[in-house]
Scaffold this active site. Structure first.
Site, PDB file in Angstrom:
ATOM      1  N   TYR A 152       0.894  -1.255  -0.158  1.00  0.00           N
ATOM      2  CA  TYR A 152       0.010   0.006  -0.044  1.00  0.00           C
ATOM      3  C   TYR A 152       0.601   1.194   0.104  1.00  0.00           C
ATOM      4  O   TYR A 152       1.929   1.516   0.503  1.00  0.00           O
ATOM      5  CB  TYR A 152      -1.059   0.080   1.419  1.00  0.00           C
ATOM      6  CG  TYR A 152      -1.622   1.116   1.547  1.00  0.00           C
ATOM      7  CD1 TYR A 152      -2.797   1.332   0.683  1.00  0.00           C
ATOM      8  CD2 TYR A 152      -1.606   2.221   2.323  1.00  0.00           C
ATOM      9  CE1 TYR A 152      -3.476   2.799   0.440  1.00  0.00           C
ATOM     10  CE2 TYR A 152      -2.204   3.077   2.572  1.00  0.00           C
ATOM     11  CZ  TYR A 152      -3.377   3.387   1.604  1.00  0.00           C
ATOM     12  OH  TYR A 152      -4.164   4.538   1.993  1.00  0.00           O
ATOM     13  N   ASP A 247       9.218   2.396  -0.159  1.00  0.00           N
ATOM     14  CA  ASP A 247       8.172   2.963   0.529  1.00  0.00           C
ATOM     15  C   ASP A 247       8.578   2.745   1.846  1.00  0.00           C
ATOM     16  O   ASP A 247       7.958   1.462   2.407  1.00  0.00           O
ATOM     17  CB  ASP A 247       6.647   2.631   0.123  1.00  0.00           C
ATOM     18  CG  ASP A 247       5.556   3.252   1.027  1.00  0.00           C
ATOM     19  OD1 ASP A 247       5.984   3.836   2.116  1.00  0.00           O
ATOM     20  OD2 ASP A 247       4.651   3.332   0.518  1.00  0.00           O
ATOM     21  N   LYS A 275       4.415   8.713   8.731  1.00  0.00           N
ATOM     22  CA  LYS A 275       4.211   7.998   9.960  1.00  0.00           C
ATOM     23  C   LYS A 275       5.190   8.642  11.116  1.00  0.00           C
ATOM     24  O   LYS A 275       5.319   9.842  11.360  1.00  0.00           O
ATOM     25  CB  LYS A 275       4.077   6.672   9.778  1.00  0.00           C
ATOM     26  CG  LYS A 275       2.664   6.330   9.113  1.00  0.00           C
ATOM     27  CD  LYS A 275       2.243   4.799   9.150  1.00  0.00           C
ATOM     28  CE  LYS A 275       0.872   4.866   8.227  1.00  0.00           C
ATOM     29  NZ  LYS A 275       1.030   3.917   7.177  1.00  0.00           N
TER      30      LYS A 275
HETATM   31  C1  LIG Z   1       0.125   4.537   5.766  1.00  0.00           C
HETATM   32  C2  LIG Z   1       0.999   4.480   4.694  1.00  0.00           C
HETATM   33  C3  LIG Z   1       1.109   5.104   3.477  1.00  0.00           C
HETATM   34  C4  LIG Z   1      -0.005   6.316   3.389  1.00  0.00           C
HETATM   35  O1  LIG Z   1       0.666   7.495   4.548  1.00  0.00           O
HETATM   36  P1  LIG Z   1      -0.904   8.323   4.821  1.00  0.00           P
HETATM   37  O2  LIG Z   1       0.014   9.435   5.786  1.00  0.00           O
HETATM   38  O3  LIG Z   1      -1.728   7.743   5.385  1.00  0.00           O
HETATM   39  O4  LIG Z   1      -1.106   9.122   3.511  1.00  0.00           O
HETATM   40  C5  LIG Z   1       1.818   5.058   2.361  1.00  0.00           C
HETATM   41  N1  LIG Z   1       2.774   3.879   2.299  1.00  0.00           N
HETATM   42  C6  LIG Z   1       2.820   3.083   3.549  1.00  0.00           C
HETATM   43  C7  LIG Z   1       3.805   1.922   3.399  1.00  0.00           C
HETATM   44  C8  LIG Z   1       2.008   3.299   4.583  1.00  0.00           C
HETATM   45  O5  LIG Z   1       1.932   2.289   5.507  1.00  0.00           O
END
Ligand SMILES: *Cc1c(COP(=O)(O)O)cnc(C)c1O
Length: 439
Positions: A152, A247, A275
């Protein structure tokens, strides 16, 4: 000691608050992951967090294993972060002009994350991912992006793709509202599948702008990467002139100060952060090789902007968090706590005869109700979600707040203690026995 003490009747205010919210907020929540859709029932409403605990509006206390889905590695309301936000707040909330705090945070990110030489601050992980994709395309002059099922990267149009019928598929949107064209250049592959990856590069290699992945996926539950898979990704992207995009929104500053790229000794070209980097306030970042980052406007031609980008409060919270992590690096301690937890859970599940998988990395973990190893999204989805939901509710009613889906990673924070882990294990023994009785 743990009993089912927080029954439905002890959650009346949350139930009422949810009904009220549903009238004015779609589904009653501002992000679908919060809605308890994966476990049935209604979400709790919270008023306060303190250290390892969350308090709901009915006055119940929970030991928190969600940590706001990742940011709160230091627990709730860490004094250093609170103080930094308060101190910054006194001088204003936003200037729409540069501050030195932003440079300080950028310097610290560059110091800590091995592959990042320059970094741009944005307001969320989604925004960082979207900008990183654009940059990869702008830098290479190519359109195609490779993504993996179950990873994601926020709600970026071009990455909201579902698997089509053939093994290697060009993306079909997985949400109404995403135009077919938006995903037409997204190639969706299976995580950990080396053969498929090599095949894709053989066929499309000179058209691929970038490959984006969670180096250690947390969004299908925690799934461990094959080292060879990460290695092959680096080799293939390099050979074909494509960019490797990690990511690390979850893994960054979570699995260690340098993120998964440090643990696995792989240098991506671009890293996406979110995060933890914002210390609980809305902040994301993307960074990487200087020659790539210099393509971002106004240094270069790739457009990206934001009114609240580098917001002082968010930057202060992020900076305080990273400084605390650098000075007191809690990673060995977190590792020890989480290992105790996961070993204990495995013993209990084994004792009652529940087939399970318990991947763990540092302070991230997932209990899959699955007899077979979980290596990708397909195998993750063969997990017994009915059993997960029984376990979830069994733990919640004993005062332990887990992610409300089988397909999310859980987190231990530095505010957890050995005593709290022991309490968790004692509750889990009961809850797991119940899972077997009922499911
Ligand atoms: C949470 C998350 C996102 C998105 O971040 P938001 O601040 O919710 O937009 C993108 N990549 C990963 C791996 C995530 O866990």
């Amino acid at each position: 000691m743990p009993k089912r003490s927080i029954q439905e009747s002890q959650r009346n205010r949350s139930r009422q608050a949810f009904e009220r919210a549903c009238r004015v907020i779609p589904g009653g929540v501002n992000s679908p992951a919060r809605a308890f859709g994966g476990v049935g029932g209604q979400p709790l409403f919270f008023v306060r967090g303190e250290g390892p605990y969350l308090f709901d509006i009915d006055g119940n206390r929970y030991l928190d294993y969600v940590g706001s889905w990742g940011p709160l590695i230091l627990g709730h309301g860490h004094p250093r972060i609170v103080e930094a936000i308060q101190r910054t707040l006194r001088d204003g909330t936003t200037f729409g002009a540069p501050t030195e705090l932003e440079t300080q945070l950028a310097e610290l990110i560059v110091e800590l994350v091995p592959s990042i030489q320059m970094v741009r601050l944005v307001c969320s992980g989604t925004e960082a991912a979207m900008s990183a994709i654009r940059l990869a395309r702008g830098f290479t002059g190519r359109d195609m992006i490779v993504k993996f099922s179950g990873c994601y990267h926020g709600h970026v149009d071009s990455l909201l793709v579902a698997a089509g019928s053939s093994a290697t598929t060009l993306g079909v949107p997985n949400s109404p509202g995403v135009p077919r064209n938006a995903t037409a250049d997204t190639l969706l592959l299976r995580f950990n599948d080396l053969e498929q990856l090599r095949g894709a590069f053989q066929e499309w290699g000179d058209r691929i702008a970038g490959v984006v992945l969670e180096p250690v996926p947390g969004n299908m539950g925690l799934v461990m990467p094959l080292e060879e898979f990460l290695h092959e990704l680096r080799r293939l992207t390099h050979n074909h002139g494509a960019l490797l995009i990690f990511d690390e929104v979850i893994t960054g500053f979570r699995v260690g100060l340098g993120g998964a790229q440090e643990s696995y000794k792989q240098q991506p070209d671009i890293t996406i952060l979110g995060k933890i980097v914002g210390g609980g306030l809305p902040l994301g970042a993307y960074g990487g090789r200087a020659d790539i980052m210099k393509k971002v406007m106004p240094a270069g031609p790739v457009f990206q902007a934001g009114t609240l980008s580098g917001n002082p409060l968010a930057v202060a919270a992020g900076l305080a968090t990273l400084q605390q992590l650098r000075q007191h690096a809690p990673y060995a301690w977190l590792e020890q706590l989480c290992r105790t937890l996961v070993e204990g859970l495995g013993q209990s599940a084994g004792m009652v005869g529940l087939p399970h998988q318990l991947p763990r990395l540092g302070s991230m973990w997932t209990l899959f109700f699955n007899a077979n190893p979980v290596t990708d999204y397909d195998t993750a989805r063969t997990s017994d979600t009915k059993r997960f939901s029984l376990f979830f509710w069994g733990m919640l009613e004993r005062g332990f707040y887990l992610p409300c889906s089988q397909f999310e990673a859980a987190f231990v924070s530095a505010a957890h203690t050995e005593e709290l882990i022991a309490q968790t294990l004692s509750a889990a023994r009961e809850a797991l026995a119940e899972v077997l009785d009922h499911g």
